[in-house]
Enzyme design. Sequence first.
Site, short mmCIF file in Angstrom:
data_model
loop_
_atom_site.label_atom_id
_atom_site.label_comp_id
_atom_site.label_asym_id
_atom_site.label_seq_id
_atom_site.Cartn_x
_atom_site.Cartn_y
_atom_site.Cartn_z
N HIS C 82 0.78 -1.11 -0.09
CA HIS C 82 -0.01 0.02 -0.12
C HIS C 82 0.93 1.24 -0.11
N ASP C 111 7.49 20.21 -27.09
CA ASP C 111 7.57 18.86 -26.68
C ASP C 111 8.73 19.04 -25.63
N TRP C 146 7.30 0.48 3.95
CA TRP C 146 7.67 0.89 2.47
C TRP C 146 9.12 1.62 2.73
N SER C 176 13.44 5.26 -14.01
CA SER C 176 12.56 5.97 -14.56
C SER C 176 12.23 7.72 -14.12
N SER C 177 12.51 7.50 -12.68
CA SER C 177 12.29 8.92 -12.28
C SER C 177 13.32 9.82 -12.59
N HIS C 260 13.06 11.88 2.95
CA HIS C 260 12.42 13.22 3.46
C HIS C 260 12.32 13.97 2.11
N GLU C 262 11.83 13.03 -0.74
CA GLU C 262 10.76 12.53 -1.37
C GLU C 262 9.35 12.89 -0.89
N TYR C 264 8.46 15.69 -0.18
CA TYR C 264 8.31 17.09 -0.90
C TYR C 264 8.16 16.81 -2.16
N SER C 275 -1.87 26.19 -6.94
CA SER C 275 -1.56 27.49 -7.33
C SER C 275 -1.99 27.79 -8.60
N HIS C 309 14.75 13.46 11.11
CA HIS C 309 13.55 13.78 12.14
C HIS C 309 12.96 12.36 11.91
N HIS C 310 13.09 11.40 11.07
CA HIS C 310 12.51 10.14 10.98
C HIS C 310 13.09 9.37 12.09
N THR C 335 6.30 26.80 4.28
CA THR C 335 5.16 26.13 3.78
C THR C 335 4.06 27.12 4.30
N LYS C 338 3.20 29.55 2.02
CA LYS C 338 2.14 29.24 0.84
C LYS C 338 0.95 29.40 1.33
N ARG C 457 1.94 1.43 14.93
CA ARG C 457 1.26 1.13 13.53
C ARG C 457 1.78 -0.04 13.01
C1 HEA Z 1 -0.28 9.00 -0.96
C2 HEA Z 1 -0.27 8.10 -0.37
C3 HEA Z 1 -1.40 7.28 0.34
C4 HEA Z 1 -2.68 7.30 0.12
C5 HEA Z 1 -3.42 8.06 -0.81
C6 HEA Z 1 -3.14 6.45 1.04
C7 HEA Z 1 -4.53 6.04 1.36
C8 HEA Z 1 -5.18 5.47 2.27
N1 HEA Z 1 -4.33 4.64 3.28
FE1 HEA Z 1 -2.30 4.60 3.55
N2 HEA Z 1 -0.35 4.75 3.49
C9 HEA Z 1 0.70 5.32 2.96
C10 HEA Z 1 0.13 6.27 2.01
C11 HEA Z 1 -0.93 6.27 1.32
N3 HEA Z 1 -2.04 5.97 2.00
C12 HEA Z 1 1.85 4.99 3.60
C13 HEA Z 1 3.22 5.70 2.83
C14 HEA Z 1 1.78 4.21 4.48
C15 HEA Z 1 2.85 3.51 5.31
C16 HEA Z 1 3.03 2.12 4.84
C17 HEA Z 1 4.27 1.49 5.61
O1 HEA Z 1 3.77 1.61 6.99
O2 HEA Z 1 5.10 0.83 5.27
C18 HEA Z 1 0.22 3.92 4.66
C19 HEA Z 1 -0.37 3.02 5.54
C20 HEA Z 1 -1.48 3.11 6.02
C21 HEA Z 1 -2.19 2.52 7.08
C22 HEA Z 1 -1.30 1.95 8.14
C23 HEA Z 1 -0.99 0.43 8.08
C24 HEA Z 1 -0.39 -0.02 9.29
O3 HEA Z 1 0.68 0.73 9.68
O4 HEA Z 1 -0.32 -1.06 9.63
C25 HEA Z 1 -3.49 2.49 6.94
C26 HEA Z 1 -4.61 2.12 7.87
O5 HEA Z 1 -5.56 2.43 7.96
C27 HEA Z 1 -3.91 3.23 5.70
C28 HEA Z 1 -5.03 3.44 5.20
C29 HEA Z 1 -5.25 4.25 4.18
C30 HEA Z 1 -6.79 4.48 3.60
C31 HEA Z 1 -7.78 4.05 4.25
C32 HEA Z 1 -6.56 5.05 2.47
C33 HEA Z 1 -7.58 5.72 1.57
O6 HEA Z 1 -7.43 7.06 1.17
C34 HEA Z 1 -7.70 4.77 0.41
C35 HEA Z 1 -9.10 4.95 -0.32
C36 HEA Z 1 -9.40 4.08 -1.26
C37 HEA Z 1 -9.45 4.09 -2.61
C38 HEA Z 1 -8.78 5.44 -3.11
C39 HEA Z 1 -9.64 2.98 -3.48
C40 HEA Z 1 -10.85 2.25 -3.47
C41 HEA Z 1 -11.04 1.60 -4.70
C42 HEA Z 1 -11.87 0.81 -4.88
C43 HEA Z 1 -12.40 0.14 -3.70
C44 HEA Z 1 -12.25 0.03 -6.04
C45 HEA Z 1 -10.97 -0.86 -6.62
C46 HEA Z 1 -11.30 -1.51 -7.61
C47 HEA Z 1 -10.28 -1.72 -8.69
C48 HEA Z 1 -9.22 -2.08 -8.49
C49 HEA Z 1 -11.04 -2.23 -10.23
N4 HEA Z 1 -2.66 3.54 4.93
C1 HEA Z 2 3.59 15.12 1.49
C2 HEA Z 2 4.26 14.62 2.27
C3 HEA Z 2 4.62 15.14 3.53
C4 HEA Z 2 4.76 16.61 4.04
C5 HEA Z 2 4.75 17.57 3.01
C6 HEA Z 2 5.40 16.78 5.14
C7 HEA Z 2 5.56 17.64 5.94
C8 HEA Z 2 6.18 17.66 7.22
N1 HEA Z 2 6.58 16.71 8.00
FE1 HEA Z 2 6.03 14.73 7.75
N2 HEA Z 2 5.88 12.73 6.93
C9 HEA Z 2 5.21 12.16 5.74
C10 HEA Z 2 4.95 13.07 4.69
C11 HEA Z 2 5.07 14.40 4.73
N3 HEA Z 2 5.33 15.18 5.64
C12 HEA Z 2 5.36 10.78 5.82
C13 HEA Z 2 4.82 10.09 4.57
C14 HEA Z 2 6.00 10.49 7.01
C15 HEA Z 2 6.00 9.09 7.61
C16 HEA Z 2 7.11 8.20 6.90
C17 HEA Z 2 6.92 6.78 7.64
O1 HEA Z 2 7.21 6.80 8.70
O2 HEA Z 2 6.07 5.94 6.88
C18 HEA Z 2 6.28 11.74 7.87
C19 HEA Z 2 6.99 11.78 8.97
C20 HEA Z 2 7.39 12.94 9.58
C21 HEA Z 2 8.01 13.02 10.72
C22 HEA Z 2 8.57 11.55 11.51
C23 HEA Z 2 7.91 10.88 12.48
C24 HEA Z 2 8.09 9.85 13.06
O3 HEA Z 2 8.05 8.73 12.37
O4 HEA Z 2 8.49 9.91 14.23
C25 HEA Z 2 8.11 14.20 11.27
C26 HEA Z 2 9.08 14.62 12.35
O5 HEA Z 2 9.60 15.65 12.43
C27 HEA Z 2 7.52 14.92 10.18
C28 HEA Z 2 7.44 16.12 10.15
C29 HEA Z 2 7.13 17.16 9.29
C30 HEA Z 2 7.04 18.74 9.03
C31 HEA Z 2 7.48 19.42 10.12
C32 HEA Z 2 6.60 18.85 7.84
C33 HEA Z 2 6.37 20.35 7.50
O6 HEA Z 2 6.85 20.46 6.29
C34 HEA Z 2 5.01 20.68 7.64
C35 HEA Z 2 4.78 22.31 7.38
C36 HEA Z 2 3.30 22.76 7.26
C37 HEA Z 2 2.62 23.42 8.19
C38 HEA Z 2 3.39 23.62 9.58
C39 HEA Z 2 1.22 23.95 7.93
C40 HEA Z 2 1.51 25.29 7.50
C41 HEA Z 2 2.04 26.32 8.14
C42 HEA Z 2 1.48 27.38 8.64
C43 HEA Z 2 -0.09 27.53 8.58
C44 HEA Z 2 2.38 28.28 9.48
C45 HEA Z 2 2.19 28.44 10.77
C46 HEA Z 2 2.52 27.05 11.41
C47 HEA Z 2 3.29 26.97 12.64
C48 HEA Z 2 3.97 28.17 13.20
C49 HEA Z 2 3.25 25.60 13.21
N4 HEA Z 2 6.92 14.26 9.16
CU LIG Z 3 10.39 13.87 6.65
#
Ligand code: HEA
Ligand code: HEA
Ligand SMILES: [Cu+2]
Lengths: 454, 216, 618, 123
Positions: C82, C111, C146, C176-177, C260, C262, C264, C275, C309-310, C335, C338, C457
């Site tokens: 997932h 292109d 993941w 690819s990327s 990280h 990634e 962004y 935007s 920070h992870h 952020t 923005k 989790r």
């Molecule tokens: C962009 C990224 C993204 C998005 C969109 C989502 C979407 C969703 N995610 Fe998740 N999620 C992650 C990125 C994302 N996730 C990541 C990175 C992890 C961490 C994995 C890890 O720990 O390694 C995670 C982990 C994660 C967990 C934790 C699992 C665990 O720690 O044990 C859960 C649990 O509820 C969850 C739930 C969901 C749900 C309910 C949605 C919903 O938004 C989904 C909504 C459903 C749909 C959009 C599709 C429905 C479609 C159909 C039913 C029709 C299908 C038909 C055909 C195929 C023909 N996600």
């Molecule tokens: C789209 C992807 C995305 C984005 C944009 C961010 C944005 C940020 N993330 Fe997140 N992050 C993830 C995706 C993302 N993260 C994922 C996938 C994981 C889990 C990976 C995994 O373990 O599987 C993760 C995990 C993660 C961790 C690790 C947690 C842990 O595992 O213990 C931390 C820790 O610092 C963190 C911090 C932040 C911060 C500070 C931002 C900042 O960039 C956010 C900044 C934005 C705002 C703050 C809001 C707007 C700001 C304002 C309105 C201004 C005023 C606000 C203040 C003064 C507070 N993120």
């Molecule tokens: Cu991060």
Amino acid sequence: MKGNSRLRQILAPGLIIMFGLALAAGAQTYPNSTFQPHSELGRYIDFLWNRLLLLGTIVFVIVEGALVYVIFRYRRKGTETEKPPQTHGHALLEVTWTMIPAFILLFIAVPTVRIIFKTQAKVAAGALQIEVIGHQWWWEFRYPEYKITTANEIYLPVGRTVNFKLNSNDVIHSFWAPQLGGKRDVIANRTNYIWYTPDSSMKSAVWNGFCTEYCGTSHAKMRFRVFTVQPAEFASWVAGQQKPAQYGATVASLPGGQATPVSGGEPKTSGVGAEGGNAPAIARPNGTPTPGSDTIAARAPTTGAVLASLPAGYTFPRNLPEFEYAKPHTPVPGDLHFTPGLTGVAARGMQVYSTAACVGCHAIAGNPSSVGNIGPNLTHIGSRSTLGAGSFPNTPAYLALWIKNARKMKPGIIMPTLGLNEMDPVQKRIIDKASGGLDDQQIADIVAYLSSLK
Amino acid sequence: MSAPAAAHYTSTGLDSRKIAIWAFIGSECMLFVSLISTYLIYKGRSIVGPFPHEAWTSPSGQHFKPILNIPVTSASTFVLLMSSLAMVLALSAVQNKELPKRTTGDRILGSSKLWLWMTALLGTTFLGFQAFEFTSFVHEGLTIRTNLFGSSFFTLTGFHGAHVTAGVIWLLTLLAIDYRRGLGPKDALNVDIAALYWHFVDVVWIAIFTLVYLIK
Amino acid sequence: MATTALPTTGTLTAAPAYEGQSGIWSWLTTVDHKRIGVLYLFTALTFFLIGGLEAEIIRLQLQGPNGHVVSAELYNQLFTMHGTTMIFLAIMPLSAAFFNFLIPLQIGARDVAFPRLNAFSYWVYLFGGIFITLPILFNVAPNGGWFGYAPLSTRPFAPGLNIDFWVIGLQILGVSSLAAAFNFITTIINLRAPGMTLMRMPMFTWMSFVVQFLLVLAFPVITVALVFLLFDRFFGTQFYEIAAGADPLLWQHLFWIFGHPEVYILVLPAFGLVSEVLPTFSSKPLFGYPVMVYSGMLIGVLGFGVWAHHMFAVGMGPIGDSVFSLVTMLIAIPTGVKIFNWIATMAQGQLRFTTSMMFGIGLIALFTIGGISGVMHSSPPADLQQTDTYFIVAHFHYVLFGGSIMGIFAGIYLYFPKITGRMLDEGLGKIHFWVNFVGMNLTFFPMHFSGMLGMPRRIYTYDSGQGWDTFNMMSSIGAYILAVATMIFVYNFLKSRKHGAIAGANPWGAGTLEWTIPSPPPEYNFAVLPTVTSRYPLWEGDERDAESARINSQEGKTADELHIVLPYNTIKPMIVAGSMVIMFCGLIFAKPLIFIGAASMVVSLYSWLLSPLEPEHH
Amino acid sequence: MEHDSTHSDPVAVADHHAHGDDDAYHPGWSTYWKVALILLVITVVEVWIYYIPSFSASRAFVPSLLAMSAIKFGIVVAFYMHLKYDHKLFRALFTGPLFIAATTLIALLFLFGQLVARFGPGK
Ligand code: HEA
Ligand code: HEA
Ligand SMILES: [Cu+2]
Ligand code: CUA
């Protein structure tokens, strides 16, 4: 406007549902809540959390408030005659909303750094040292000071700082007892520490602990229990644990009735020699500290323990209703059964155990043939409240099933399936006599033996 | 000033391929930094020898010398540096193909084939040194599986060697074109790109030579 | 309904899609950035459904305590796949779909800089995606999470094929990327139309530009980390071999140096799309454009300094913890800028609440929540209670779903007419939005609670009586609602593609260059290269903008008639991509395939490089 | 506000200077051999000091090696890769990533305790 009324139509019921569900949630208790700290580390974190929550809420309200205001205020009415003002920016405004968040962050950053250094400082002298060794998927705990090795259960005296020294023999795990403090990863080739002091004002209690780093198949079942007890109780427990294993001429009876806790349901323990029910021969800590039939006087630990009132061998009382959450409720697969009505004899069990595969993996101090170190130390297995790293209650019924087919009860584990004619789900083959399969009578004997190891 | 329909307008006047190769080189910086970091992080952490700069006696009493051979590597470093010189000369020969060549010196300096051959040859020599180094290490008891040092060392230098190999193939391809139809100023950009790649592989070696071989 | 109320400009005939360009073969050989964009869009949406389906099964399992819908082994594969699918096979390629389709249109190019390389990127992605996805049907899908932490992902602890598929699959996808990133960097630098200065580029292109640099710098690092793992697993090296004294943190650092940036990479394209959406439907230019550009760049640069920070729980020591904590907090500032600038863009505007706009506003509302919880993680002591719990899961779904996915939906609703020439149904669209919005919050908001109430989790089961039951039930119900929402969207998408209302060149009254050409655009995009004098040529431009817009919105002429040279179609990039994947398959299935694949790759690569891109110029 | 070309656009501004890439100035033979000579000399010095036991054990050894290899690195990039003469865009494309790469390297060495003694919590 159309969009607006639809917004209300959909948002209102949604909110009501959310609120209702939240209320329903409030009816439960939260035994693992991080909001009720019971140590100084916990309180430091709680302090930070409260601040983060407050500032976060303020930011949230400002942003969402502004957003909602703008949405309603500047909807197009359809009557506009000219384009809206084509503003491109506003230097002062932009500087402002750069500075304000920076200012807010200052209030987070400063205490954060201070608390980092405080909580990661060198631990105070005299702390209780506990070595934690993570295994797939169970915990080994050692008290070097007392030369105790145990598994999946920790006893801590309240009021004394404990310093956990964390190591792993295999993959990465993470050590976490949410109500006591934060977590720390348990990593091979790298020693980590985390220390905190369970509040001295606490009454004796039990806390759930978890492995929080994904570590493979049974990561979900790598739990542990922490018993924070009064110093005297701790001393008594230590004294008990320090003795080598003792088993008297005890007999475990596993009388009639279906011994199998069925899948999906609460374990049916009626009629099984469980929970001290009708297995009188196994002296079990039946809800109260058991004085035990010990003959060897243990040397008491020295740290300020008031020993006088407690004989060696204290264990935390089970079945206290307020600690229900610490009792596992996991059902056992429906197709795992145990012959009803068997009676185990500990002495026989000792023999069987000592010649079976068990000794290759498990150690029992006092049993010279049992020196394995792959699995948990079983010296005082009878005094523990759970099996399989917090997965099942430690009762004869569960223990019998565990020995029969542990792999069915906890997926992927190293401990093999040992019951005769059982299917080993990992090796995908039936266990026969030649490969060391134990029949139910033998298992009942082992259960009697192990249960008697208090 | 709208551009004619057919022409390939570019906003900078630069050739796209050259922009791409520089972006690629930037990316390669991160690649090699990851490899070099790993090597340095694992430096001194191997449980068993042989080690790069220290002698080691195994529990069974076998003795191992410090394994790195500085004189040989210095020679191969020299070869690679000189290949870069050959490469710039090859490029300038291609660029100046049309200029009159009056003296023998001009003709030598102006021979793209000569310098391309020279570069490829020096590159191959470098690879030969590396092959020699690798085999002698294996003889002395260090393979990619022996210890952390072996794994990180062979992977780092092997990655570099693979880059050199790719570069040699690239040069040979250019040479083939040179023999088929001659490389002229029109092709300067193609040669330039190969040259940038080649020099980059050279500078990576400069870093490796210091960080891996010389620093103890 | 609402569509008819929209101002439309341009002629209202649907341009026949890609004349003379139908049939499977034309899709296999295409080098047209728009068609490749469409391929990306369809493929990535399919993977999104697959990833969503996996999530639904996860939620089914966790709906109540002690669930037994799937086994522990399968559950672990499900969450790994997932996460992997959503990140590498859904969101990144969805962004890539927009890069491909939009960037050349937005900067006034015919292109991308390297059309064949572009096709190559797509085919590598498709084959790599299939490679990594298929194993789940045979219960051998990757199961290391993941981020595949070593040593759990090394041979001694993961002896099966599962992780092999993951390592190799990600390696393939990385190619690819990277290839795509070099391509777009060059395209954006070099193929901007006359007058399209950097500071006039549409914000989507700008954010994409930043993303390409993140890709170029982040992917080599994971490539190296994966190479080590691959060597460990196949050739006996010891990079992550704890018995040899390896440090398990090596993988973590390398992974998160990639990981990280990634995140962004995942969110900045969505920021870019929003935007475009907000100004369009506010009828106002983007507020604070230069600051938006700089904050995007700053987020990108700072993004390389926060990876650990992870790893606040790994015991880095107080100095490491503090430094990474502070830099992480800093990211909140650009952020925030923005967020505020978007709100200011809407302020004083005349807001039209189209579906696209609603998703755009949804992003602001929901991403902010995720950002705030991000800042909560950024305080290491506090994170010790949060990390690896559902609180983190809540955070990253708010930023990923509430950020990336909402932004991408906003983009799809905005650009569908440009891509297909037809409008998506706005009525269904709004239903989609609201169901989605409610479902999303119901799914992910309770996770904040289950996390802070102690739920780790990645657990396939949990005991009753832990105080998590209700929240999990809420999350599961929310997830089912999300599935309904998604199905509404899929229906709308498929239906409107053939039967939607004809769009015309500029159905929304937008201001940027891509709206000056017909929908769908002709193969050559611009009959004349436009001359650009402002950021919104259709709103603010002078006569020169107007003139090129007038010419370009004419249609009907073929490239030949206009003497526009277009690259040849070619199958070679696909063969190179296929050969490469075959080569990698050899590692797992049969060694000879390695040589067959490599040989075929070299031959087809030479054949590609030595054949001309396009006809000689006249 | 900033509607027209008052806004600096490094890439577009540079249009006026570069007339296609083929014309970019490249140094000639006289520069090339001097560069090669310097490279050679520095390499000799590097290896030489490696073999002076007193120096290679001193604190100055590592910094001086780093400095010398940085110089070599720099002049190859500047002259052989003619970054010194080329479009500044290329310089940006190279130095930006190089900066991030170098910072990452240093940070990693620090984190793994290869630069300073590690501070650990607890004992
Ligand atoms: C962009 C990224 C993204 C998005 C969109 C989502 C979407 C969703 N995610 Fe998740 N999620 C992650 C990125 C994302 N996730 C990541 C990175 C992890 C961490 C994995 C890890 O720990 O390694 C995670 C982990 C994660 C967990 C934790 C699992 C665990 O720690 O044990 C859960 C649990 O509820 C969850 C739930 C969901 C749900 C309910 C949605 C919903 O938004 C989904 C909504 C459903 C749909 C959009 C599709 C429905 C479609 C159909 C039913 C029709 C299908 C038909 C055909 C195929 C023909 N996600
Ligand atoms: C789209 C992807 C995305 C984005 C944009 C961010 C944005 C940020 N993330 Fe997140 N992050 C993830 C995706 C993302 N993260 C994922 C996938 C994981 C889990 C990976 C995994 O373990 O599987 C993760 C995990 C993660 C961790 C690790 C947690 C842990 O595992 O213990 C931390 C820790 O610092 C963190 C911090 C932040 C911060 C500070 C931002 C900042 O960039 C956010 C900044 C934005 C705002 C703050 C809001 C707007 C700001 C304002 C309105 C201004 C005023 C606000 C203040 C003064 C507070 N993120
Ligand atoms: Cu991060
Ligand atoms: Cu041990 Cu998870």
